[in-house]
Write an enzyme that holds these catalytic residues in place. Structure first.
Site: not given
Length: 156
Positions: A83, A89, A91
């Protein structure tokens, strides 16, 4: 209906050896995905002694461990579960994309069915919904897709 030979996978996991690769990050969600996938395969005949769970730190580590398992030749199929929840950001995008690309490449390189149960959600609420709440359990769906694909490939 089409009057042609049709190959479909039977949802019978008896005798199969299955590995699960699960990210520990967001483990409250991932544990529910794992539970759903394991229960599904057990209900369809897979013996618990033929199931192996490998836990990795997070989604980014899933492909390399999946590759090692696939190359071992010990498993008929693999289910990957994790998950990733969007933050502030980029990322999220990198982790999700690289995990998906890596797992797909492992599957293709090894002719091995891999059920892809990586949740990619904008919010924790979306993840909860997909881990056994309103939107079902995506771990179950990943296990089912892997199982059906194993059985289809055995007939080709």
């Amino acid at each position: 209906m089409y009057h042609i030979k049709t190959i479909e996978g039977q949802l019978d996991s008896k005798g199969l050896k299955i590995a699960f690769v699960a990210g520990r990050f967001n483990d409250i969600i991932v544990d529910r995905l794992v539970g759903g996938a394991v229960d599904y395969l057990a209900r369809h005949g897979c013996e618990k002694e033929n199931m192996t769970l490998i836990k990795v730190p997070g989604a980014f580590e899933i492909p390399v461990v999946t590759k090692k398992l696939a190359e071992s030749g010990k498993y008929d199929g693999i289910v990957v579960l994790g998950a990733v929840i969007r933050g502030a950001t980029p990322h999220f995008d990198y982790v999700c994309n690289e995990c998906a690309k890596g797992v797909a490449q492992v599957s293709l390189d090894n002719d091995l069915p891999i059920g892809f149960g990586l949740l990619t959600c904008d919010t924790i609420d979306q993840a909860v919904e997909r881990a056994g709440s309103k939107a079902g359990n995506k771990g179950v769906e990943a296990a089912s897709a892997m199982l059906e694909t194993v059985r289809v490939m055995q007939q080709i």
